[in-house]
Write a protein that holds these residues in place. Structure first.
Motif, PDB file in Angstrom:
ATOM      1  N   THR A 147       0.846  -1.172   0.000  1.00  0.00           N
ATOM      2  CA  THR A 147       0.000   0.000   0.000  1.00  0.00           C
ATOM      3  C   THR A 147       0.894   1.239   0.000  1.00  0.00           C
ATOM      4  N   CYS A 148       0.319   2.409   0.207  1.00  0.00           N
ATOM      5  CA  CYS A 148       1.136   3.623   0.127  1.00  0.00           C
ATOM      6  C   CYS A 148       0.913   4.504   1.342  1.00  0.00           C
ATOM      7  N   ALA A 149       1.687   5.554   1.407  1.00  0.00           N
ATOM      8  CA  ALA A 149       1.670   6.430   2.576  1.00  0.00           C
ATOM      9  C   ALA A 149       0.310   7.072   2.799  1.00  0.00           C
ATOM     10  N   ALA A 150      -0.477   7.237   1.745  1.00  0.00           N
ATOM     11  CA  ALA A 150      -1.773   7.902   1.866  1.00  0.00           C
ATOM     12  C   ALA A 150      -2.878   6.963   2.354  1.00  0.00           C
ATOM     13  N   ALA A 151      -2.592   5.685   2.534  1.00  0.00           N
ATOM     14  CA  ALA A 151      -3.607   4.737   2.983  1.00  0.00           C
ATOM     15  C   ALA A 151      -4.072   5.070   4.396  1.00  0.00           C
ATOM     16  N   PRO A 177       7.231  -0.127 -10.735  1.00  0.00           N
ATOM     17  CA  PRO A 177       8.552  -0.395 -10.164  1.00  0.00           C
ATOM     18  C   PRO A 177       8.535  -0.521  -8.644  1.00  0.00           C
ATOM     19  N   GLU A 178       7.672   0.242  -7.971  1.00  0.00           N
ATOM     20  CA  GLU A 178       7.582   0.135  -6.516  1.00  0.00           C
ATOM     21  C   GLU A 178       7.011  -1.231  -6.104  1.00  0.00           C
ATOM     22  N   VAL A 179       6.066  -1.738  -6.869  1.00  0.00           N
ATOM     23  CA  VAL A 179       5.502  -3.062  -6.578  1.00  0.00           C
ATOM     24  C   VAL A 179       6.581  -4.130  -6.681  1.00  0.00           C
ATOM     25  N   ILE A 180       7.323  -4.099  -7.779  1.00  0.00           N
ATOM     26  CA  ILE A 180       8.359  -5.121  -7.988  1.00  0.00           C
ATOM     27  C   ILE A 180       9.456  -4.987  -6.952  1.00  0.00           C
ATOM     28  N   ALA A 181       9.843  -3.754  -6.632  1.00  0.00           N
ATOM     29  CA  ALA A 181      10.886  -3.542  -5.627  1.00  0.00           C
ATOM     30  C   ALA A 181      10.437  -4.047  -4.259  1.00  0.00           C
ATOM     31  N   ALA A 182       9.152  -3.908  -3.960  1.00  0.00           N
ATOM     32  CA  ALA A 182       8.643  -4.337  -2.658  1.00  0.00           C
ATOM     33  C   ALA A 182       8.783  -5.843  -2.473  1.00  0.00           C
ATOM     34  N   VAL A 183       8.409  -6.621  -3.495  1.00  0.00           N
ATOM     35  CA  VAL A 183       8.512  -8.077  -3.341  1.00  0.00           C
ATOM     36  C   VAL A 183       9.959  -8.541  -3.487  1.00  0.00           C
ATOM     37  N   GLU A 184      10.741  -7.867  -4.340  1.00  0.00           N
ATOM     38  CA  GLU A 184      12.145  -8.246  -4.465  1.00  0.00           C
ATOM     39  C   GLU A 184      12.877  -7.990  -3.145  1.00  0.00           C
ATOM     40  N   GLY A 185      12.459  -6.960  -2.422  1.00  0.00           N
ATOM     41  CA  GLY A 185      13.074  -6.671  -1.143  1.00  0.00           C
ATOM     42  C   GLY A 185      12.882  -7.781  -0.125  1.00  0.00           C
ATOM     43  N   LEU A 186      11.895  -8.639  -0.375  1.00  0.00           N
ATOM     44  CA  LEU A 186      11.657  -9.798   0.490  1.00  0.00           C
ATOM     45  C   LEU A 186      12.317 -11.057  -0.068  1.00  0.00           C
TER      46      LEU A 186
END
Length: 262
Positions: A147-151, A177-186
């Motif tokens: 999700t994002c900061a505005a949630a 890119p933020e979606v892919i980076a989020a799962v790659e970070g895991l």
């Protein structure tokens, strides 16, 4: 399920001729849908089913378009993935629960260095998910919510309380890119996107899709159902067929891989 041909070529110098037919076994199916051995970056694969006339759903859900062959490929793709990526609208419409992998599939995954069961990762800019939904109550693995900061912080807190691993990006929207980076970070790099059309359309527009597995169900639907990808932005991504499979009921299953990036 039978292999019709590996690819269709329109030029005489393709180096390919004839057809390769015969029953496709479970092992052969897993080999056909294996992720690349070398992945310098995350590999984004999408899987969709549509009717002959292009409808992505019937009555608002895609499940009614499924066939036995499509279910085999669906299970094969999930078994191979690190994570199943899906949009919040699809989670709500399809009443998503956690991924189910049978005992043999778990053994194969563990032997390959994967977790026994891949998590579901849901993209929801507003964290608009029901903490009592099957996604949280009918799963072996905690879902990931991007999700994002505005949630709404109250919604986010409820999802955390329900067991979700919440990742918040900056800004009021979430980019591909933020979606892919989020799962790659895991550490999740074999990404299987199961929709919906808006999420897939965003990934296409952001030039992040490496592969599309598309099942064409042997039915006409008509109506007003949408297509598999929708986006405010037009993007053209050149793809090549990796294989085409067919079942005796008329189901056609194709795997399209993008041409090498320049």
């Amino acid at each position: 399920m039978q292999r019709v041909h590996i690819a269709t070529y329109l030029t005489s110098d393709s180096g390919q001729s004839g057809t390769d037919t015969g029953e496709v076994t479970g092992d052969a199916l897993r080999e056909l849908y294996a992720y690349p051995v070398e992945m310098p970056r995350p590999w984004v694969r999408a899987n969709f089913v549509c009717s002959i006339d292009g409808a992505v759903s019937v009555g608002g859900v895609s499940g009614t378009l499924g066939t036995p062959a499509d279910k085999k490929v669906f299970d094969t793709l999930r078994e191979a993935a690190d994570v199943v990526l899906v949009g919040a609208g699809t989670v709500r419409a399809e009443n998503y629960g956690g991924v189910r992998i049978d005992a043999d599939g778990r053994q194969r995954r563990i032997a390959s260095g994967l977790s026994a069961v891949p998590p579901i990762a849901v993209v929801s800019a507003r964290a608009h998910l029901d903490a009592d939904a099957r996604l949280f109550t009918d799963t072996e693995v905690a879902p990931i919510v991007i999700t994002c900061a505005a949630a709404d912080p109250v919604r986010v807190a409820a999802l955390v309380e329900a067991g979700a691993h919440v990742i918040r990006t900056g800004g009021s929207e979430i980019t591909g890119p933020e979606v892919i980076a989020a799962v790659e970070g895991l550490g999740l790099r074999r990404i299987l996107c199961e929709g919906g059309p808006s999420l897939f359309g965003q990934l296409v527009a952001d030039d992040l899709v490496d592969e599309l597995c598309l099942t064409t169900a042997p039915v006409l639907v008509g109506g007003t159902a949408g297509r598999i990808a929708t986006s405010p932005h037009v993007a053209t991504v050149s793809m090549t067929p990796a294989h085409v499979l067919a079942d005796t009921d008329g189901t056609v299953l194709t795997r399209w891989v993008r041409l090498p990036r320049p």
